[in-house]
Design an enzyme around this catalytic site. Sequence first.
Site, mmCIF file in Angstrom:
data_model
loop_
_atom_site.group_PDB
_atom_site.id
_atom_site.type_symbol
_atom_site.label_atom_id
_atom_site.label_comp_id
_atom_site.label_asym_id
_atom_site.label_seq_id
_atom_site.Cartn_x
_atom_site.Cartn_y
_atom_site.Cartn_z
ATOM 1 N N CYS A 1 0.971 -1.229 -0.181
ATOM 2 C CA CYS A 1 -0.229 0.199 0.118
ATOM 3 C C CYS A 1 0.798 1.133 -0.147
ATOM 4 O O CYS A 1 2.119 1.193 0.471
ATOM 5 C CB CYS A 1 -1.028 -0.016 1.369
ATOM 6 S SG CYS A 1 -2.101 -1.122 1.496
ATOM 7 N N GLY B 1 0.912 -0.136 -5.347
ATOM 8 C CA GLY B 1 -0.163 -0.620 -5.218
ATOM 9 C C GLY B 1 -0.970 -0.380 -6.576
ATOM 10 O O GLY B 1 -1.225 0.821 -6.719
ATOM 11 N N ASN C 1 -1.532 1.683 5.672
ATOM 12 C CA ASN C 1 -0.218 1.021 5.118
ATOM 13 C C ASN C 1 0.095 -0.103 6.216
ATOM 14 O O ASN C 1 1.009 0.327 6.959
ATOM 15 C CB ASN C 1 0.745 1.887 4.613
ATOM 16 C CG ASN C 1 1.883 0.922 4.050
ATOM 17 O OD1 ASN C 1 1.799 -0.148 3.587
ATOM 18 N ND2 ASN C 1 3.068 1.606 3.682
ATOM 19 N N GLY C 2 0.158 -1.312 5.977
ATOM 20 C CA GLY C 2 0.669 -2.162 6.943
ATOM 21 C C GLY C 2 -0.334 -3.271 7.390
ATOM 22 O O GLY C 2 -1.216 -3.387 6.576
ATOM 23 N N CYS D 1 11.383 -2.442 7.894
ATOM 24 C CA CYS D 1 11.486 -3.234 6.773
ATOM 25 C C CYS D 1 12.567 -3.223 5.933
ATOM 26 O O CYS D 1 12.776 -2.382 4.883
ATOM 27 C CB CYS D 1 10.089 -3.278 5.920
ATOM 28 S SG CYS D 1 10.062 -4.200 4.787
ATOM 29 N N TYR E 1 13.786 -3.971 -2.431
ATOM 30 C CA TYR E 1 12.790 -4.081 -3.656
ATOM 31 C C TYR E 1 11.789 -3.076 -3.612
ATOM 32 O O TYR E 1 11.358 -2.526 -4.600
ATOM 33 C CB TYR E 1 12.115 -5.530 -3.705
ATOM 34 C CG TYR E 1 11.144 -5.721 -4.623
ATOM 35 C CD1 TYR E 1 11.269 -5.595 -6.289
ATOM 36 C CD2 TYR E 1 9.736 -5.670 -4.484
ATOM 37 C CE1 TYR E 1 10.316 -5.877 -7.108
ATOM 38 C CE2 TYR E 1 8.626 -5.566 -5.394
ATOM 39 C CZ TYR E 1 8.905 -5.624 -6.565
ATOM 40 O OH TYR E 1 8.069 -6.022 -7.405
ATOM 41 N N CYS F 1 5.964 -12.763 5.403
ATOM 42 C CA CYS F 1 5.931 -11.131 5.988
ATOM 43 C C CYS F 1 4.596 -11.064 6.504
ATOM 44 O O CYS F 1 3.689 -11.438 5.832
ATOM 45 C CB CYS F 1 6.233 -10.170 5.006
ATOM 46 S SG CYS F 1 6.048 -8.493 5.941
ATOM 47 N N CYS G 1 14.066 -5.059 10.499
ATOM 48 C CA CYS G 1 13.384 -6.405 10.489
ATOM 49 C C CYS G 1 13.841 -7.234 9.400
ATOM 50 O O CYS G 1 13.721 -6.717 8.091
ATOM 51 C CB CYS G 1 12.136 -6.093 10.562
ATOM 52 S SG CYS G 1 10.840 -7.792 10.148
ATOM 53 N N CYS H 1 11.951 -12.060 6.977
ATOM 54 C CA CYS H 1 11.495 -12.742 5.762
ATOM 55 C C CYS H 1 12.909 -13.771 5.331
ATOM 56 O O CYS H 1 12.750 -14.534 4.852
ATOM 57 C CB CYS H 1 11.123 -11.867 4.526
ATOM 58 S SG CYS H 1 12.301 -10.379 4.330
#
Lengths: 467, 467, 467, 467
Positions: free
Chosen positions: A9, A35, A109-110, A243, A249, A389, A440, A443
Amino acid sequence: MKGEWGEHCGIFGVYGHPEAANLTYLGLYALQHRGQESAGIVSSDTQTLHSYRNMGLVSEIFTRDVLKRLPGRSAIGHVRYSTAGSSDLKNAQPFTAHYTRGELAIAHNGNLVNAHILRDELEAHGSLFQSSMDTEIIVHLIALSNENNLAGRAVRALKQVEGAYCLLFLSENEMIAVRDPHGFRPLVLGRQKNAYLVASETCAFDLIGGEFEREIEPGEMVVVNEDGLHSFYPFTPVTPSHCVFEFVYFARPDSFIFGRNVYAVRRELGVQLAREHPADADIVIPTPDSGFSAAIGYGHEATIPIELGLIRNHYVGRTFIEPRQSIRHFGVKIKLNPVKELTKGKSVAVVDDSIVRATTSRKIIKMIRRAGAELIHVRISSPPITHPCFFGIDTPMRSELIASSHSIEEINRYITSDTLGYLSLEGLKRCVGDENGSFCYACFSGGYPIKFPTRMGDSQLRLFEDR
Amino acid sequence: MKGEWGEHCGIFGVYGHPEAANLTYLGLYALQHRGQESAGIVSSDTQTLHSYRNMGLVSEIFTRDVLKRLPGRSAIGHVRYSTAGSSDLKNAQPFTAHYTRGELAIAHNGNLVNAHILRDELEAHGSLFQSSMDTEIIVHLIALSNENNLAGRAVRALKQVEGAYCLLFLSENEMIAVRDPHGFRPLVLGRQKNAYLVASETCAFDLIGGEFEREIEPGEMVVVNEDGLHSFYPFTPVTPSHCVFEFVYFARPDSFIFGRNVYAVRRELGVQLAREHPADADIVIPTPDSGFSAAIGYGHEATIPIELGLIRNHYVGRTFIEPRQSIRHFGVKIKLNPVKELTKGKSVAVVDDSIVRATTSRKIIKMIRRAGAELIHVRISSPPITHPCFFGIDTPMRSELIASSHSIEEINRYITSDTLGYLSLEGLKRCVGDENGSFCYACFSGGYPIKFPTRMGDSQLRLFEDR
Amino acid sequence: MKGEWGEHCGIFGVYGHPEAANLTYLGLYALQHRGQESAGIVSSDTQTLHSYRNMGLVSEIFTRDVLKRLPGRSAIGHVRYSTAGSSDLKNAQPFTAHYTRGELAIAHNGNLVNAHILRDELEAHGSLFQSSMDTEIIVHLIALSNENNLAGRAVRALKQVEGAYCLLFLSENEMIAVRDPHGFRPLVLGRQKNAYLVASETCAFDLIGGEFEREIEPGEMVVVNEDGLHSFYPFTPVTPSHCVFEFVYFARPDSFIFGRNVYAVRRELGVQLAREHPADADIVIPTPDSGFSAAIGYGHEATIPIELGLIRNHYVGRTFIEPRQSIRHFGVKIKLNPVKELTKGKSVAVVDDSIVRATTSRKIIKMIRRAGAELIHVRISSPPITHPCFFGIDTPMRSELIASSHSIEEINRYITSDTLGYLSLEGLKRCVGDENGSFCYACFSGGYPIKFPTRMGDSQLRLFEDR
Amino acid sequence: MKGEWGEHCGIFGVYGHPEAANLTYLGLYALQHRGQESAGIVSSDTQTLHSYRNMGLVSEIFTRDVLKRLPGRSAIGHVRYSTAGSSDLKNAQPFTAHYTRGELAIAHNGNLVNAHILRDELEAHGSLFQSSMDTEIIVHLIALSNENNLAGRAVRALKQVEGAYCLLFLSENEMIAVRDPHGFRPLVLGRQKNAYLVASETCAFDLIGGEFEREIEPGEMVVVNEDGLHSFYPFTPVTPSHCVFEFVYFARPDSFIFGRNVYAVRRELGVQLAREHPADADIVIPTPDSGFSAAIGYGHEATIPIELGLIRNHYVGRTFIEPRQSIRHFGVKIKLNPVKELTKGKSVAVVDDSIVRATTSRKIIKMIRRAGAELIHVRISSPPITHPCFFGIDTPMRSELIASSHSIEEINRYITSDTLGYLSLEGLKRCVGDENGSFCYACFSGGYPIKFPTRMGDSQLRLFEDR
């Protein structure tokens, strides 16, 4: 179930500008990479909120006529992506509702990790749900709160939720931005003359000629109204967990987030990758466009010339009709075609940012091989993705992540490359300059920074205890 | 007037495949860069022709339902671009008509220089025109011809026209491809199993898994029907005049045309440019995506690192709503945004393929300057464009071409760069390997390979003399 | 404010048929005269509800594809009309929501008189509202109820509301129909083989070949599930108040409601009108189509020949573009045109069902006069409308009702007729056979059968007392 | 083949009005009953023609935006209906073309009987055809003519065609209306202030406040330009052959054509029908809406009360989704539903204007029987249709006309009525007042007023003899 899984998002907000909806439209346009499924804008003319949401791209949804029907000097907007099949206009944002204090819009967003528990409690209390979005839970919690102002009600609501969130609230006369205490997702603050801007990434400010002021801090709440901007830190501080995949990416290369420029970080990942996994290659070929920055770094460090050996078709449509007769590598050819003159008889290093299911990588390698390459060295500018994730990026189930069940050598064989090298986790940490453990990497490592609550916890008891 | 000016176009045809319309759809999709305004497909089921044309992109126009209504084993298609404002469904191709011998469809890339004279004569004869396209003239000439078969009628018609044309004809049971004697535009022949393929560029074959056989020669006519493929050379041979601008800008880098791979040529232009106009720069930045290949060559030859310092927005829509309040460099920002971290305090070499009006170049340079670049060296991988094209590329009027009336130094000042270097015409010739003078450089030199006929000529008398 | 005012609506439901959504589509189509603004269908496949709502006519909204996505053996549907400007997809029905017991859909014809009070209380409790419909209040009340089954929760909820309602509820495995104790609006029960049908009017059964069983009684709740049909009378009985305007204008002539056929009643109104207000006319002309039935009765009783002197245009579109130059009587001419040969030099009796604002009547009379009529006698088959409706018919504000502030003679002068006669209230009562005072004549008399609650009432206290 | 068969059409033109396109839009709207498949308008701003055509209803096709793009003080328009399946935007009118004298638009109501011969000759001459419409032939003939002005060219062209035509031509600065010498179709002339109006029926003038001046005579050509209106009679006079079916069914009751008001004629047909075929019936029921006028006459003459016993659904959509389970009389129920209270136990006379295939009549009779009627007497206000029309009304093939192969008694049995009576041909002639044999009754008698040319005729020789 939909809603448990995070979505990509992007959010944007403006307060105090005569063309609030127009700027929000442009801001969302710059954030379109976050998005592409649906988009929406809600504006306030101080008396009432005006809203428009639809499926599709920002440039398709918002015509001049639609924007005219979004008057006022403040507005928030949202772009959203979710996995195919579960798309539904009901789940488009911003979410709007009437409650006892008036109207409220929210862009999120999240995603939340205790959404299910909270939803069950709210339904037991008699709350009706219109959507399957986590976001609606926050609105119900706000409606149930007795605090005197929106900021207070939002704080009270957010103290009950756990997970990743960058939020924009819009009421008739206030805009509020909140970033969760872990700071999972980026959120930045800007100015355009007297107007305040908030966006997921700084590239949104660039397009509208706004000035980037600073990042909104993890755990910070920014309230903007006619008295100006006020900053609060209402939550218990925790170690941040930015993140790292935004760097790898997700964010746009020209954006500045988590204290760094994305392109610069991504280029450094390529440099580090070249150090860890050199290749005896004639040329370096990036996978367009996500591998561009790392390939530049890789080629530079390895002193191997870069060539843009995969040509991207810029007119890819939403739905594509495939002939009944199967054509070799059809799916990937719709997007990419190799320049045979470059690859013929060469040893080639192909640089990409990550491998998820590996099916696309396999198709690309086979296509390059068919275009005459003798040796193909695949270099990935991040570690193997082994875990899903839960904090707002739409990764597939663990079983679909090839690196969760296969060794690097097995993946190498599967995608039919000659050699395969992934960036190490340590290399990644070094490149992002993470000295305090403030990112974090779940992943890649499975080390989730938030414990997932079970329904047996005592949060159930606490929710309405003070009502 | 519209129709005097050439248009960008791409054509594709297939004969002898059960999914002829589907393959044509994919072929046009791969040729989308040659025209984004309208597209059309005509198929034949041996009894009758089936046609669909519309404004828009290939992937938007051709739904599964539309393709189902295009049955048969042969089909031709067309993509088209023309200047804004003159777009009209009437001028979409392939053009279809009924005449005494049955039905006929035609797809045309190029444009005729004696169109006006022929049209006046045809109207004087009583012919009705439905469109303003040159192409319709050819169909009328065919309808008026008495030859026994379509190939004969097409030859007779084409002997009366002068200019640039790659043509595909489709009748109920035949497909004919013709390339004009000068060979201005590329046209290639391919196979997919038993089916014959014709396309403007080889990238169309790659997408559908077809094999590139050879180029169709200047002046060659290829007739495909149930007896197989037959080649003829019905026109008086002349020295070829391949459009060098296809190499410079127009064709896709992964295509093979005029005996060479486009990427390889374009990269060499960058190498030669570096030799002619070196720059004391820290980094080389290409203008996406047209400057990519030349920038690679330039950086490599000049041993200056390449950085992708301009980020392209991939979701540019057709119409864009600009806020009333003017935003600096708004027009170009919709498409591009600089990575400030790369440009700040640097000496930058910006590589592009060409400058037309120079207004966009000026915006890009100013934007990079604002992003902190200290010195900006602009390098152009082709000579100054001083003359309009009359052979199928839609260049503006001469007065709008900045190099037709300004010196290089004046252009340098206008676009606000520190230095400006264009590739020399000799350098360009060397790179394309033109030893026999078989390319057209008219847009750079004014040396048009065809004399423009006036109405005073005797062609008027000849047209119907044998009727 | 929107939501305070009633709307025209029609509802239809089916339980136990393999083509539930298809039958509902046809049922709504037959009820289209009750609402042309929006329509919706919700079906249940026993596991989950499937829903589609949109603005427009039933035949436009429900394509084959849309209906395919509404599987299951039970379905309810709704057509709705509301005043121009306030139309909004959010307010389309059936309304759907998730709550603690699962999913629920509701379709509502009528409106509540204590909606504001209940809404304030619910918002104070923390309920969020998505729409401005009364109907959403009922769903919140159901969600807050602790009863064990849907029927129990619906009864508990409905005991708190006052006003007019015919309701259809659909859960995963049950359909419930309820008619308010006053029986304001019609609601009928039918069968098609093993399936149960519910509709606003019997004409919906005719279209699908269903059999009319009986009317659902005022205050009756009908529950249909896999155990069959069960009838309950959970509310305190009151004297019925059937809306007499359904007979006068609203229902379709071929329907059977309130124990009578509508055409027969309407024709009798014309007969009685002829007795009360004879006219010395050469011909009787009905206003199409609402005046047809009464005109037949009038002409027959008065032995004056009927002529269809006003021709209706059957292709009236939704939006109509008027030329800038004003054309005389333009607005009404779009719909009607007089046959001059019939009216020229004649004395004409024009029969219509009612006069609301009188602006249209005035235009029609002037148009007929211009078409040559010498004398125009207007005859109205109902009494003057002096009061607005609060029970589900969308009448304008009292100040806009011409008869609320003008005498019959003043209205006669305003609409420019020569004489004007309204049916008497006594005549109306006689024609509908109302011996027990079981009809509502509030729009003619101001005698509203329900007292309007104020916010000072004690209902506020009771709402949550048992939670 | 398509094009051989006539179509229903309506045409409208205006010259000299600042809102020419707007008036044409309204005129077409009033003529919508003459064709519901496609519509188009062409306007002239004296320099160029502007055109818009599309499939659908007038009110759907012409939005405010579309009408804005049709500037100028003159315009012509067309509405068209053709049999299902052959609909195609290519065949929408007005037809436009460029030729040596400039631009030309043409709108045509009727059809030609020597179309095939002319088309073959034109194709042999080298003419290209874009459509399958007769109308295009006329444009080619005009383009081939050497006369000095448009009127002269049109006369020369029309002298070569045979059949039924009402035509409107529009060039940059002229509007021309022509009615064929037989006067098959109606065409009327009107004024609105200084503007000249032409329409198929007078109802088009009524809507826009125009004054009906007179009918355009059979064989008359009316030329309107800046010099005013000029009338010519360039064709050899013949006995007129007005289409009697315009009176029976096709024209709108409020129109004035062929010297009479349509309603008045239609009512007289009912009176005469009652004299020829009285019925022992309790009530007369018209088939809506085509049987209304005749039923009024029938009931009045027979002194049987009229009742509107069949209720029409006004919201019939274009496509209708039928449930898989067959419902009795479904097809007709979508449009009509009987009022059972009226028909139960009664002897009923059902009046309609005509019977074509009889399948619909059969469904209606069965539906009324099921609604309880004891005796059903069908009365038709025209003679049996035994022959197809070749002059502009879209009747089915002869084999599909039930009366071409069945006796009245057989038809009576087929449609399941108790008695069936058709109006006699003599009765019809008397009602339309045809003393001079100036009407065409070919569909009832087979006496076609034009001999159909064969290809062996000498018209082939004449066409180009003077070129």
